[in-house]
Motif scaffolding. Structure first.
Motif, PDB file in Angstrom:
ATOM      1  N   MET A  37      31.408  38.388 -13.955  1.00  0.00           N
ATOM      2  CA  MET A  37      30.269  38.466 -14.724  1.00  0.00           C
ATOM      3  C   MET A  37      29.455  39.627 -14.638  1.00  0.00           C
ATOM      4  SD  MET A  37      28.531  34.733 -13.201  1.00  0.00           S
ATOM      5  CE  MET A  37      27.058  35.002 -14.186  1.00  0.00           C
ATOM      6  N   GLY A  38      30.359  40.727 -13.700  1.00  0.00           N
ATOM      7  CA  GLY A  38      29.671  42.134 -13.839  1.00  0.00           C
ATOM      8  C   GLY A  38      29.268  42.465 -12.501  1.00  0.00           C
ATOM      9  N   TYR A  39      29.029  41.772 -11.507  1.00  0.00           N
ATOM     10  CA  TYR A  39      28.685  42.011 -10.154  1.00  0.00           C
ATOM     11  C   TYR A  39      29.712  42.656  -9.203  1.00  0.00           C
ATOM     12  CZ  TYR A  39      24.570  38.998 -11.302  1.00  0.00           C
ATOM     13  OH  TYR A  39      23.430  38.618 -11.641  1.00  0.00           O
ATOM     14  N   ILE A  40      29.105  43.679  -8.462  1.00  0.00           N
ATOM     15  CA  ILE A  40      30.055  44.158  -7.414  1.00  0.00           C
ATOM     16  C   ILE A  40      29.589  43.843  -6.070  1.00  0.00           C
ATOM     17  CG2 ILE A  40      30.444  46.164  -8.966  1.00  0.00           C
ATOM     18  CD1 ILE A  40      28.404  46.860  -6.098  1.00  0.00           C
ATOM     19  N   VAL A  41      30.445  43.919  -5.137  1.00  0.00           N
ATOM     20  CA  VAL A  41      30.114  43.520  -3.806  1.00  0.00           C
ATOM     21  C   VAL A  41      29.478  45.093  -3.274  1.00  0.00           C
ATOM     22  CG1 VAL A  41      30.830  43.332  -1.407  1.00  0.00           C
ATOM     23  CG2 VAL A  41      31.842  42.258  -3.389  1.00  0.00           C
ATOM     24  N   TYR A  42      28.110  45.030  -2.963  1.00  0.00           N
ATOM     25  CA  TYR A  42      27.489  46.270  -2.865  1.00  0.00           C
ATOM     26  C   TYR A  42      27.435  46.495  -1.171  1.00  0.00           C
ATOM     27  CZ  TYR A  42      23.331  49.000  -1.797  1.00  0.00           C
ATOM     28  OH  TYR A  42      22.433  49.805  -1.115  1.00  0.00           O
ATOM     29  N   ARG A  43      27.558  45.452  -0.712  1.00  0.00           N
ATOM     30  CA  ARG A  43      27.645  45.661   0.863  1.00  0.00           C
ATOM     31  C   ARG A  43      27.859  44.364   1.561  1.00  0.00           C
ATOM     32  NH1 ARG A  43      21.265  46.698   2.278  1.00  0.00           N
ATOM     33  NH2 ARG A  43      20.659  44.958   1.116  1.00  0.00           N
ATOM     34  N   ARG A  44      28.167  44.355   2.906  1.00  0.00           N
ATOM     35  CA  ARG A  44      28.604  43.114   3.684  1.00  0.00           C
ATOM     36  C   ARG A  44      27.617  43.207   4.786  1.00  0.00           C
ATOM     37  NH1 ARG A  44      34.290  41.179   5.407  1.00  0.00           N
ATOM     38  NH2 ARG A  44      33.932  39.745   6.925  1.00  0.00           N
ATOM     39  N   VAL A  45      27.311  41.990   4.817  1.00  0.00           N
ATOM     40  CA  VAL A  45      26.004  41.583   5.776  1.00  0.00           C
ATOM     41  C   VAL A  45      26.499  40.861   6.978  1.00  0.00           C
ATOM     42  CG1 VAL A  45      23.552  40.826   6.083  1.00  0.00           C
ATOM     43  CG2 VAL A  45      24.191  41.674   4.131  1.00  0.00           C
ATOM     44  N   ILE A  46      26.686  41.483   7.954  1.00  0.00           N
ATOM     45  CA  ILE A  46      27.036  40.765   9.446  1.00  0.00           C
ATOM     46  C   ILE A  46      26.347  39.713   9.747  1.00  0.00           C
ATOM     47  CG2 ILE A  46      28.047  41.290  11.781  1.00  0.00           C
ATOM     48  CD1 ILE A  46      29.528  42.899   9.785  1.00  0.00           C
ATOM     49  N   GLY A  47      26.624  38.493   9.993  1.00  0.00           N
ATOM     50  CA  GLY A  47      26.238  37.275  10.475  1.00  0.00           C
ATOM     51  C   GLY A  47      24.864  36.922   9.627  1.00  0.00           C
ATOM     52  N   TYR A  48      24.968  37.129   8.496  1.00  0.00           N
ATOM     53  CA  TYR A  48      24.028  36.802   7.334  1.00  0.00           C
ATOM     54  C   TYR A  48      23.547  35.267   7.520  1.00  0.00           C
ATOM     55  CZ  TYR A  48      21.168  36.300   3.167  1.00  0.00           C
ATOM     56  OH  TYR A  48      20.331  36.137   2.371  1.00  0.00           O
TER      57      TYR A  48
END
Length: 85
Positions: A37-48
């Motif tokens: 759908m056009g999204y990208i993984v911007y960042r990983r959030v540890i333990g979210y």
């Protein structure tokens, strides 16, 4: 489609730069769907997720972000306390 509505409201009503959502890292089906759908993984959030699982913070740039600066992936993971809402 709910995502279409969210993107339209974010752009036309709130004049946003991007749409942001969080997906469990283990949920590869959802990550793949949002990427299509056009999204990208911007960042990983540890333990979210309750400290037990990381999240993919996924973004899609909107028209206001002409240079797509809001979706340049970070080069390191972050912790929940570093995430602005």
């Amino acid at each position: 489609h709910m995502m279409d509505w969210l993107e339209e409201m974010s752009e036309k009503v709130y004049n946003g730069y991007f749409v942001d959502l969080f997906v469990r890292v283990s949920n590869s089906v959802a990550v793949d769907m949002y990427e299509k759908m056009g999204y990208i993984v911007y960042r990983r959030v540890i333990g979210y997720y309750s400290g037990d699982e990381d999240a993919c913070d996924m973004r899609k740039a909107l028209a206001r972000d002409k240079d797509k600066k809001s979706v340049i992936p970070l080069d390191r993971p972050v912790y929940p306390h570093e995430v602005d809402f």
